[in-house]
Design a protein around this motif. Structure first.
Motif, mmCIF file in Angstrom:
data_model
loop_
_atom_site.group_PDB
_atom_site.id
_atom_site.type_symbol
_atom_site.label_atom_id
_atom_site.label_comp_id
_atom_site.label_asym_id
_atom_site.label_seq_id
_atom_site.Cartn_x
_atom_site.Cartn_y
_atom_site.Cartn_z
ATOM 1 N N ASN A 179 122.258 18.095 63.521
ATOM 2 C CA ASN A 179 121.207 19.124 63.502
ATOM 3 C C ASN A 179 120.998 19.628 62.078
ATOM 4 O O ASN A 179 121.932 20.149 61.461
ATOM 5 C CB ASN A 179 121.600 20.307 64.392
ATOM 6 C CG ASN A 179 121.609 19.937 65.858
ATOM 7 O OD1 ASN A 179 121.113 18.887 66.232
ATOM 8 N ND2 ASN A 179 122.183 20.795 66.677
ATOM 9 N N PRO A 180 119.791 19.532 61.524
ATOM 10 C CA PRO A 180 119.572 19.884 60.107
ATOM 11 C C PRO A 180 119.333 21.381 59.902
ATOM 12 O O PRO A 180 118.406 21.785 59.210
ATOM 13 C CB PRO A 180 118.321 19.072 59.758
ATOM 14 C CG PRO A 180 117.546 19.047 61.039
ATOM 15 C CD PRO A 180 118.580 18.997 62.156
ATOM 16 N N PHE A 181 120.180 22.217 60.498
ATOM 17 C CA PHE A 181 119.989 23.663 60.406
ATOM 18 C C PHE A 181 121.040 24.274 59.481
ATOM 19 O O PHE A 181 122.176 23.799 59.394
ATOM 20 C CB PHE A 181 120.103 24.321 61.781
ATOM 21 C CG PHE A 181 119.110 23.832 62.797
ATOM 22 C CD1 PHE A 181 117.796 23.558 62.437
ATOM 23 C CD2 PHE A 181 119.477 23.647 64.129
ATOM 24 C CE1 PHE A 181 116.876 23.121 63.361
ATOM 25 C CE2 PHE A 181 118.566 23.212 65.059
ATOM 26 C CZ PHE A 181 117.260 22.934 64.674
ATOM 27 N N ASN A 218 127.832 36.573 55.270
ATOM 28 C CA ASN A 218 126.757 36.719 54.286
ATOM 29 C C ASN A 218 126.806 35.655 53.197
ATOM 30 O O ASN A 218 125.799 35.374 52.543
ATOM 31 C CB ASN A 218 126.826 38.109 53.645
ATOM 32 C CG ASN A 218 125.551 38.459 52.917
ATOM 33 O OD1 ASN A 218 124.520 38.718 53.524
ATOM 34 N ND2 ASN A 218 125.606 38.448 51.584
ATOM 35 N N ASN A 219 127.998 35.052 52.960
ATOM 36 C CA ASN A 219 128.061 34.031 51.911
ATOM 37 C C ASN A 219 128.737 32.749 52.392
ATOM 38 O O ASN A 219 129.305 31.986 51.615
ATOM 39 C CB ASN A 219 128.787 34.563 50.669
ATOM 40 C CG ASN A 219 130.287 34.633 50.842
ATOM 41 O OD1 ASN A 219 130.776 35.108 51.857
ATOM 42 N ND2 ASN A 219 131.015 34.160 49.848
ATOM 43 N N SER A 220 128.684 32.461 53.703
ATOM 44 C CA SER A 220 129.180 31.189 54.226
ATOM 45 C C SER A 220 128.191 30.658 55.262
ATOM 46 O O SER A 220 127.700 31.413 56.105
ATOM 47 C CB SER A 220 130.571 31.343 54.844
ATOM 48 O OG SER A 220 130.552 32.169 55.982
ATOM 49 N N VAL A 221 127.892 29.381 55.180
ATOM 50 C CA VAL A 221 126.872 28.784 56.006
ATOM 51 C C VAL A 221 127.335 27.404 56.476
ATOM 52 O O VAL A 221 127.995 26.665 55.738
ATOM 53 C CB VAL A 221 125.532 28.675 55.236
ATOM 54 C CG1 VAL A 221 125.670 27.772 54.019
ATOM 55 C CG2 VAL A 221 124.411 28.189 56.124
ATOM 56 N N VAL A 222 127.010 27.073 57.730
ATOM 57 C CA VAL A 222 127.336 25.771 58.327
ATOM 58 C C VAL A 222 126.058 24.946 58.371
ATOM 59 O O VAL A 222 125.023 25.413 58.844
ATOM 60 C CB VAL A 222 127.922 25.941 59.737
ATOM 61 C CG1 VAL A 222 128.214 24.582 60.364
ATOM 62 C CG2 VAL A 222 129.188 26.787 59.684
ATOM 63 N N GLU A 223 126.133 23.693 57.888
ATOM 64 C CA GLU A 223 124.943 22.860 57.776
ATOM 65 C C GLU A 223 125.180 21.502 58.431
ATOM 66 O O GLU A 223 126.190 20.845 58.176
ATOM 67 C CB GLU A 223 124.583 22.645 56.304
ATOM 68 C CG GLU A 223 124.376 23.939 55.529
ATOM 69 C CD GLU A 223 124.079 23.689 54.072
ATOM 70 O OE1 GLU A 223 123.381 22.700 53.766
ATOM 71 O OE2 GLU A 223 124.545 24.481 53.230
ATOM 72 N N GLY A 224 124.209 21.078 59.262
ATOM 73 C CA GLY A 224 124.227 19.739 59.814
ATOM 74 C C GLY A 224 123.593 18.760 58.842
ATOM 75 O O GLY A 224 123.031 19.130 57.817
ATOM 76 N N ASN A 225 123.659 17.473 59.202
ATOM 77 C CA ASN A 225 123.152 16.427 58.319
ATOM 78 C C ASN A 225 122.546 15.310 59.159
ATOM 79 O O ASN A 225 123.273 14.498 59.742
ATOM 80 C CB ASN A 225 124.278 15.890 57.447
ATOM 81 C CG ASN A 225 123.825 14.832 56.477
ATOM 82 O OD1 ASN A 225 122.645 14.491 56.409
ATOM 83 N ND2 ASN A 225 124.762 14.287 55.712
ATOM 84 N N LEU A 274 127.693 30.799 47.428
ATOM 85 C CA LEU A 274 127.813 30.445 48.840
ATOM 86 C C LEU A 274 128.958 29.464 49.050
ATOM 87 O O LEU A 274 129.224 28.598 48.208
ATOM 88 C CB LEU A 274 126.529 29.793 49.356
ATOM 89 C CG LEU A 274 125.355 30.662 49.771
ATOM 90 C CD1 LEU A 274 124.196 29.772 50.200
ATOM 91 C CD2 LEU A 274 125.743 31.607 50.894
ATOM 92 N N LEU A 275 129.627 29.580 50.203
ATOM 93 C CA LEU A 275 130.520 28.533 50.700
ATOM 94 C C LEU A 275 129.751 27.754 51.755
ATOM 95 O O LEU A 275 129.302 28.323 52.754
ATOM 96 C CB LEU A 275 131.783 29.136 51.302
ATOM 97 C CG LEU A 275 132.933 29.475 50.358
ATOM 98 C CD1 LEU A 275 134.104 30.027 51.170
ATOM 99 C CD2 LEU A 275 133.382 28.276 49.552
ATOM 100 N N ARG A 276 129.603 26.438 51.544
ATOM 101 C CA ARG A 276 128.803 25.609 52.431
ATOM 102 C C ARG A 276 129.721 24.654 53.199
ATOM 103 O O ARG A 276 130.448 23.845 52.603
ATOM 104 C CB ARG A 276 127.762 24.824 51.636
ATOM 105 C CG ARG A 276 126.800 25.710 50.850
ATOM 106 C CD ARG A 276 125.888 24.888 49.963
ATOM 107 N NE ARG A 276 125.045 23.995 50.763
ATOM 108 C CZ ARG A 276 124.265 23.048 50.218
ATOM 109 N NH1 ARG A 276 124.242 22.872 48.901
ATOM 110 N NH2 ARG A 276 123.529 22.282 50.990
ATOM 111 N N PHE A 277 129.707 24.739 54.525
ATOM 112 C CA PHE A 277 130.457 23.844 55.398
ATOM 113 C C PHE A 277 129.482 22.752 55.847
ATOM 114 O O PHE A 277 128.645 22.977 56.714
ATOM 115 C CB PHE A 277 131.026 24.610 56.585
ATOM 116 C CG PHE A 277 132.053 25.647 56.210
ATOM 117 C CD1 PHE A 277 133.397 25.396 56.393
ATOM 118 C CD2 PHE A 277 131.674 26.865 55.666
ATOM 119 C CE1 PHE A 277 134.352 26.355 56.045
ATOM 120 C CE2 PHE A 277 132.609 27.831 55.313
ATOM 121 C CZ PHE A 277 133.955 27.563 55.505
#
Length: 802
Positions: free
Chosen positions: A563-565, A571-578, A624-627
């Motif tokens: 999921n590309p969301f 506030n400074n960590s986000v989970v990203e699909g690919n 940001l911390l990006r997962f």
């Protein structure tokens, strides 16, 4: 259409391939007047402690057949209602017919013959290891806790690993279960292990199984071999920082032509985890600020698990089965309370902010399975057809509230936003298998399979500041992902004197289509992959055995990971699909030597291409911390493995394993696009000891210890950790009841610390979960329990990646 025609032709052609069978023991059960006894129970028992190895029921003419019997000496025994035959000694080194077994009208009770204790023995077979837990100190626990104590299996941060790989598939009664990791934990932690006969670690999965996953864990459930009704109720309490409670009941029925089971449990638990993330953000290649986030995570979940099965024998050769599994979590509350301080590199505090992430979830997973098995006229030949449908519905709403403070503690600003997401999946599969023996020592098997998966994910997010650098979230979007898999296989298995061979070839053609409605591009991919496998075992004599294993397998991306969301956790960590994730392909080879069936030494090599892993990267511009879900460029592991599996005394069983191996992960730095290597030599030791403490064998003790040294995990390095656990089980009231207590991670050393340091990346993570847990369980059996603990639970059929 052309794919179906190709697979059909391939299936027909591969019937000339070869596949083996285990030895069979057959005969006829008769009464004291030499008349056939329909539906009598037949048991194959171990020499020495008379524990049951296998069992079956006779047909209408009293004929029985026990398949899959390994070479060796056994007792065989038959029973009907309250009457039983005498024990008979049999030697199995080929298919044998024991002629008739006579059940007298006043034979002694089976309970006087069968020893209740079955120590947790590890049996090595040509393509797997079998760990029997029936009637041990572990059998009153839940299945998830048992897996944590199973030899060769290591659970790191709730992720299953075997010999350094976490690409582990799960089966129940030989059928794949591919739920999200958290759902698997919920299912297994809510299911009593008292219904489990053994845990199989399949180190080289047969071609009959889907090529998904690396090694497999097969949970073998017990069978209900006695006519009539029996059941049980159980209660399990776990105390960590917060309590966790599970109540359940099992009901079993067997008639002349029918077998049925209904199992239900309810769980209510609250969990706590604490995380500390320290991130050194860079500016012009120098550390500009240090962000320290202290997060307290609580989760409250109420869940209902229900399974049922119904088998019906149309005639002596044909059986149909219908089964269901339902998992419903009507209330899942998660709270992430994060306090983040921002300091200068020299130490002084600049500012801080606090974020509360309050989320509510509801989840439904319901599956239905229909199976048809027909034994053909030629003995040992059969055709099987099974179909499966799963509906999965997941909804989550979360609200994030952030307050910003200056050095003096004065509130300076706020940032509040909401996220709502849902995912719906429809999974369908249809498989047909055909098997035919070749003489008395070999068998062929082939089959075809079709699977269709339709996934739809929806997200809406409101309130956050999109002007921040590096922020590009989708305000609202719908992502669809469809997948079709066409598969065919053929395999050969044979036993010739000292040789045991299993081999196979599987072909899988995959079509995927992914589309996000707010973007014009469509991700479409098609690929055909071949998956050979080979297991060879040579027994020079009873003290010396040599084995060779090779396989090729695949891991397709989980639906949530494509999921590309961008979904914010704080506030400074986000989970990203690919959506561009590639399937991971791996090759594995191992050579093994076993002495006296107790001491094993092995060397192994594993090469994984495009390994799937969620990695953490820091965005120095956006702080940001990006997962991010990614493919590793290289994942290679090679090393040695040693184990001891032995009865030290009559009352002490011991298992010890040690592995020393090199693991290298090559990954791409998403900012510099530079290829980097992360490799380490790693070792671990695992010790499990089972004791019988009383002469009547009613008190059992299990002690388990695990130690892992420093480990390379993607773009991070994980510090050493260890765990020590103990479990006690006492049977009561003529073994109709049992009570168990235990403590896991007694010294609370199971916390994980990870470091990521390369280029302009320097951050650490400390995870502190509720590792030290006290458990208390009680189980009571009722109904027709003349044969102890022989209960059947219909398996869960194949589910694809959710």
């Amino acid at each position: 259409m052309k794919n179906l025609v190709f697979l059909s032709l391939f299936w027909i052609a591969t019937n000339s391939f070869l596949f083996s069978q285990e030895y069979k023991v057959s005969g006829v059960v008769k009464d004291s007047e030499d008349l056939a006894l329909a539906h009598a129970n037949v048991f194959l028992l171990a020499i020495g402690d008379s524990t049951m190895i296998k069992g079956t029921s006779a047909d209408n003419q009293g004929y029985f057949e026990i398949a899959g019997v390994s070479r060796g000496n056994y007792f065989i025994k038959a029973s009907y209602i309250e009457n039983e035959s005498e024990l008979r000694w049999v030697e199995v080194n080929s298919d044998i017919d024991v002629a008739s077994i006579n059940v007298g009208s006043n034979a002694q009770s089976l309970e006087e013959v069968v020893v209740t204790l079955q120590k947790p023995r590890l049996e090595r077979q040509v393509d797997r290891m079998v760990f029997r837990i029936e009637n041990t100190a572990l059998s009153d626990d839940d299945i998830w806790s048992v897996l944590k104590r199973t030899p060769s299996i290591v659970v790191i941060d709730n992720i299953l690993t075997i010999k350094g790989t976490n690409s582990v598939g799960l089966l129940i009664n030989d059928r794949i279960v591919n739920l999200p990791d958290e759902d698997i934990i919920n299912l297994l932690s809510g299911t009593s292990a008292s219904n489990v006969e053994s845990i199989e670690i399949i180190t080289n999965p047969p071609s009959k199984y889907t090529a998904e996953g690396d090694m497999l864990i097969n949970i073998k459930m017990k069978k209900n071999l006695i006519a009539g009704y029996n059941g049980a109720i159980y209660n399990r309490y776990v105390q960590g920082v917060f309590p966790k409670h599970t109540f359940g009941m099992d009901h079993y029925f067997k008639g002349k032509k029918t077998r049925a089971s209904i199992n239900y449990n309810f769980g209510d638990s609250k969990e706590l985890a604490k995380f500390t993330d320290v991130t050194n953000f860079f500016e012009a290649d120098e550390i500009a600020s240090v962000w320290t986030a202290e997060q307290e995570y609580t989760k409250r979940i109420k869940r209902h698990n229900a399974t049922s099965f119904f088998d019906y024998d149309i005639d002596d050769k044909t059986t149909i089965s219908f089964s269901t599994i339902h998992e419903w979590s009507p209330k899942v509350d998660r709270i992430y309370d994060t306090e983040t301080s921002i300091n200068d590199p020299e130490g002084p505090l600049n500012s801080k902010f606090n974020t509360i992430n309050n989320s509510h979830e509801e989840q439904l997973n319901t599956s239905y399975y229909l199976d048809y098995v027909h034994k053909m006229n030629k003995k040992g030949s059969e055709i099987a057809i099974n179909s499966h449908y799963t509906y999965y519905d997941y909804e989550r709403g979360q609200m994030l509230e952030t307050d910003f403070y200056d050095v003096a503690g004065n509130r300076t600003d706020e940032n509040d936003f909401t996220t709502n997401s849902e995912q719906k999946l429809n999974l369908f599969s249809l498989q047909a298998d055909y098997s035919q023996p070749l003489g008395s020592s070999a068998q062929i098997e082939s089959g075809i399979r079709y699977a269709s998966i339709a996934s739809k994910s929806i997200i809406s997010q409101q309130g956050f500041d999109q002007s921040q650098t590096g922020i590009d979230p989708t305000l609202a979007g719908r992502f669809t992902y469809d997948e079709s898999i066409y598969a065919a296989y053929a395999s050969f298995n044979a036993k010739w004197d000292k040789w045991n061979i299993k081999s196979g070839l599987r072909a899988e053609y995959t079509e995927t289509l992914g589309h996000l409605d707010v973007r014009p591009e469509v991700n479409k991919r098609t690929y055909l992959e071949l998956f050979p496998s080979l297991s060879v075992k040579y027994a020079l004599n009873k003290n010396h055995e040599f084995s060779l294993q090779y396989y090729r397998r695949i891991n397709r991306p989980r639906y949530g990971s494509v999921n590309p969301f961008q979904v914010f956790q704080s506030n400074n960590s986000v989970v990203e699909g690919n959506p561009d994730l590639l399937p991971a392909i791996r090759d594995y080879i191992a050579i093994e030597y076993t002495f006296d069936r107790s001491y094993t030494a092995e060397i192994f090599y594993r090469n994984q291409r495009d390994q799937l892993r969620q990695q953490v990267f820091q965005d120095n511009d956006a702080n940001l911390l990006r997962f991010i879900s990614t493919n590793l460029d290289r994942d290679v592991t090679y090393g040695t493995y040693f184990s001891l599996n032995k009865d030290i005394t009559r009352f002490w069983y011991s298992y010890l394993s040690f592995s020393y191996y090199y693991k290298e992960n090559r990954f791409t730095d998403i900012y510099s696009q530079q290829l980097l290597d992360n490799g380490l030599w790693t070792w671990y030791v695992r010790a499990n000891n089972g004791f019988t403490l009383l002469n009547d064998k009613s008190l059992l003790l299990d002690i388990d210890f695990t130690y892992f040294s420093r480990l390379a995990v993607g773009n991070s390095r994980q510090d050493p950790y260890s765990k020590l656990g103990i479990a006690l089980r006492k049977t009561l009231w003529n073994k109709k009841a049992s009570i168990s207590i235990g403590v896991d991670d007694i010294f609370n050393q199971g916390n994980l610390f990870n470091v990521r340091q390369f280029n302009n990346q320097y951050n650490t993570s400390l995870s502190r979960r509720e590792n030290r847990l006290f458990t208390l369980g009680f189980r009571y059996k009722f109904g027709n329990v003349a044969i102890k603990n022989n209960k059947k639970s219909k398996s869960i059929d194949e589910r694809d990646r959710i």
